[in-house]
Scaffold this motif. Structure first.
Motif, short mmCIF file in Angstrom:
data_model
loop_
_atom_site.label_atom_id
_atom_site.label_comp_id
_atom_site.label_asym_id
_atom_site.label_seq_id
_atom_site.Cartn_x
_atom_site.Cartn_y
_atom_site.Cartn_z
N HIS A 91 8.18 31.43 21.21
CA HIS A 91 7.12 32.27 21.26
C HIS A 91 7.43 33.00 19.75
CE1 HIS A 91 6.71 32.10 25.64
NE2 HIS A 91 8.18 31.66 25.71
N HIS A 149 2.70 29.39 19.65
CA HIS A 149 3.86 28.73 20.29
C HIS A 149 4.15 27.54 19.61
CE1 HIS A 149 2.17 31.44 23.59
NE2 HIS A 149 3.60 31.53 23.66
N CYS A 198 1.21 32.54 27.13
CA CYS A 198 2.05 31.35 27.12
C CYS A 198 1.57 30.32 28.08
CB CYS A 198 3.59 31.87 27.10
SG CYS A 198 3.80 33.62 26.73
N ASP A 202 -0.88 35.44 19.11
CA ASP A 202 -0.04 34.88 19.40
C ASP A 202 0.25 33.32 19.08
OD1 ASP A 202 1.97 34.38 21.52
OD2 ASP A 202 0.47 34.79 23.40
ZN LIG Z 1 4.57 33.10 24.47
#
Ligand SMILES: [Zn+2]
Ligand SMILES: [Zn+2]
Length: 601
Positions: free
Chosen positions: A469, A336, A285, A334
């Motif tokens: 997220h 975002h 992140c 992942d």
């Molecule tokens: Zn994240």
């Protein structure tokens, strides 16, 4: 009291009753920690140099435990500021136990009080132990229990420290519950991903590379890649774009993000030539915020969505590593989204849609097979949460509306929100009823603040975006351990590295088999030809053993007519073949085109 609460009390109490039982047999024993686990409890013991053979001994301990349960000793808590506040005869054993004393000193150092539990008469307890609780009210409420196994465990998980003996057990309300648990245990042993991973040649570990660092073979890597590709394919419809970040960073990044405090002991450190200090990233992140921050952003650019499948590194203790479920190199799918607060609803909804499509493809999105935790603030402890209260209110309301509009089977869980924002956590049930938290949508008001992220609004003023997220599969390693066990290694065809074995009945059918395989491969199928050197029966059995989704049987009845034809004269799409699906007893006749469709499912 909720059911889980009672079960936790039961397990915790069982751990003390076991310890008391062990003390009856080995009065000199020293005690490590003894927490509850997902299904039961354990306690670590230091038997000194007189370590007993416990292969028979567990029965003996169980007998003592039963005696304690039958006595129905009351269990009472006392809280004191110092050991001296207790009568000396209560604490003699504790003072001689270096492990307990280490824990007691740490509690006192933190400025906390000591919580003890007395079993039996409060004036003259049968047994006393340091514990924060909670417990059952008396030993007679324990129910059915069983000691299951022993293992070695280092004090505090540290291989430099003493090796203790850990005794595991389980405790349930009724004998039926215990039976159901044991059946599930047998079933999970059969499905153990470490065992299947080796049998199906999916991944391996090397002493030279190190523990907790899995190496994926071509078949395992295929599955990983397929998962990644599938998720990327679905989410690209919702505007996610691929980014790519390096695996190391200066620690400044985590000092700004605030993760340094939390993670600094679990990081791998890397030293550069000029004494520059880097760390292997434990998360992505903060890196992604720096891509956002690389340009001036306008309200017109939002939402900005980044996605990446990338490996993170955490220095887990060797004792905590477990197959693919707990590793030191974990690859996150992942992503975002940076957006305005009024876009949080649509953005979160899109992520739920990606989760729906992906888990539907896996056959895991049946109602009843998953539930969603809507994790919100505990309104009694507002100081635990950072960020603007108004934004929290909006985001919690949005997430609840999504859960309702999307018909998710959800529970509002107060106090489960992260300190930085509310979230939706998806809990999926596997084929044998175990629950796994896999996908998640998390709203974050804190990272944008810490990194000073901005965009310019319609009036030319600076505003903070919200960061969302999201993980669809979570860590690919852990996800693979879950689906290997869920499917017991028999993956759906679309995910299988090898989708079918082609079995020519005898040598006369082999040339044709190669031609057909060529045609199928050209159309995307992943196949192997298993020629007639083994009997057909044996080949079908091996095919099942390897958990290949389909066996294609080519004999005279199916393809006799084509065997002597030159391949350019054959229209393969028109041919009907015999197909045996994994786990079935009978073949099914199927057109080649239909078969190709089946392979995509
Ligand atoms: Zn994240
Ligand atoms: Zn306890």
């Amino acid at each position: 009291m909720s059911n889980t609460d009672i079960e936790l009390r039961r397990r915790h109490t069982a751990s003390h009753i076991m310890t008391a039982g062990v003390k009856m047999i080995f009065p000199e024993i020293r005690l490590g920690v003894g927490p509850w686990t997902d299904t039961g409890f354990y306690q670590d013991f230091d038997f000194g140099d007189k370590a007993p053979d416990l292969s028979q001994g567990l029965k003996e301990i169980e007998k003592k435990m039963r005696w304690i349960v039958n006595k129905d000793f009351p269990i009472k808590q006392v809280i004191v500021s110092s050991l001296d506040d207790l009568p000396p005869e209560f604490t003699r054993g504790l003072r001689e136990d270096p492990y307990k004393m280490e824990l007691i000193e740490e509690i006192l150092m933190r400025g906390e009080k000591l919580s003890f539990y007395l079993f039996g008469d409060v004036e003259k307890p049968f047994y006393i132990d340091l514990c924060a609780g909670p417990h059952l009210e008396s030993t007679g409420q324990l129910g059915v229990f069983k000691l299951t196994k022993t293992a070695g465990a280092y004090w505090r998980g540290d291989s430099e420290k003493t090796m203790l003996t850990r005794i595991y057990g389980v405790a349930f309300a009724t004998a039926e519950d215990l039976q159901a648990y044991e059946t599930q245990l047998e079933e999970s042993a059969k499905r153990d991903h470490r065992k299947l991973g080796a049998e199906l040649d999916l991944f391996t570990f090397s002493e030279k590379v190190g523990p907790g660092l899995p190496l994926f073979t071509p078949k395992g890597a295929f599955i990983r890649h397929k998962i990644e590709e599938t998720i990327m394919g679905i989410q690209s419809q919702y505007g996610y774009e691929r980014v790519h970040i390096p695996h190391i960073t200066k620690k400044d990044l985590y000092e700004t993000s605030g993760h340094w405090q939390k993670f600094k002991d679990d990081l791998f450190h890397v030293r550069g030539k000029q004494d520059t200090e880097f760390v292997m990233k434990p998360m992505n992140c903060p890196h992604h915020t720096q891509i956002y921050a690389s340009k001036m952003r306008s309200y017109r650019d939002l939402p900005i969505r980044y996605a990446e499948t990338t490996t993170c590194y955490r220095d887990e203790l060797p004792g905590e590593l477990l197959g693919l479920s707990r590793v030191r190199s974990l690859t996150q799918d992942d992503g975002h989204s940076f957006c305005r607060i009024d876009q949080v609803k649509q953005e979160s909804k899109n992520i739920v849609e990606v989760i729906r499509q992906f888990y539907t493809k896996l056959g895991m999105f049946h109602p009843g097979d998953f539930w969603v935790s809507l994790s919100v603030r505990d309104t009694k402890t507002p100081e635990k949460y950072l960020g603007d209260v108004k934004n929290w209110d909006i985001a919690e309301k949005f997430l609840e509306e999504i859960a309702q509009e999307e018909n998710l089977n959800y529970k509002r869980v107060e106090g489960e929100a992260a300190f930085y924002g509310p979230k939706l956590d998806f809990q999926f049930k596997d084929a044998i009823g175990r629950e796994w938290q896999l996908a998640t949508v998390q709203i974050d008001f804190v990272q944008p603040e810490r990194f000073g992220l901005e965009y310019t609004n319609e009036k030319g003023e600076k505003e903070r975006p919200v960061m969302i997220h999201r993980a669809i599969a979570g860590s690919l390693e852990r996800f693979m351990s879950v689906i290997i066990e869920h499917f017991a290694g028999a993956f759906p065809a679309w995910l299988s590295p090898i989708q079918a074995h082609i079995l020519p009945v005898n040598t006369a059918h082999e040339d044709f088999a190669y031609e057909l395989a060529k045609y199928l491969k050209k159309n995307g199928a992943r196949l192997e030809i298993y020629d007639s050197s083994d009997s057909l029966g044996k080949r079908i059995r091996n095919c099942q053993k390897a958990k290949v989704p389909y066996a294609v049987i080519l004999g005279d009845t199916e393809v006799g007519a084509y065997c002597n034809k030159p391949s350019q004269e054959i229209d393969f799409s028109k041919i009907t073949i015999s197909v045996r699906k994994y786990g079935e007893e009978k073949d099914e006749k199927m057109g080649v085109e239909e078969f190709l469709k089946e392979l995509g499912r």
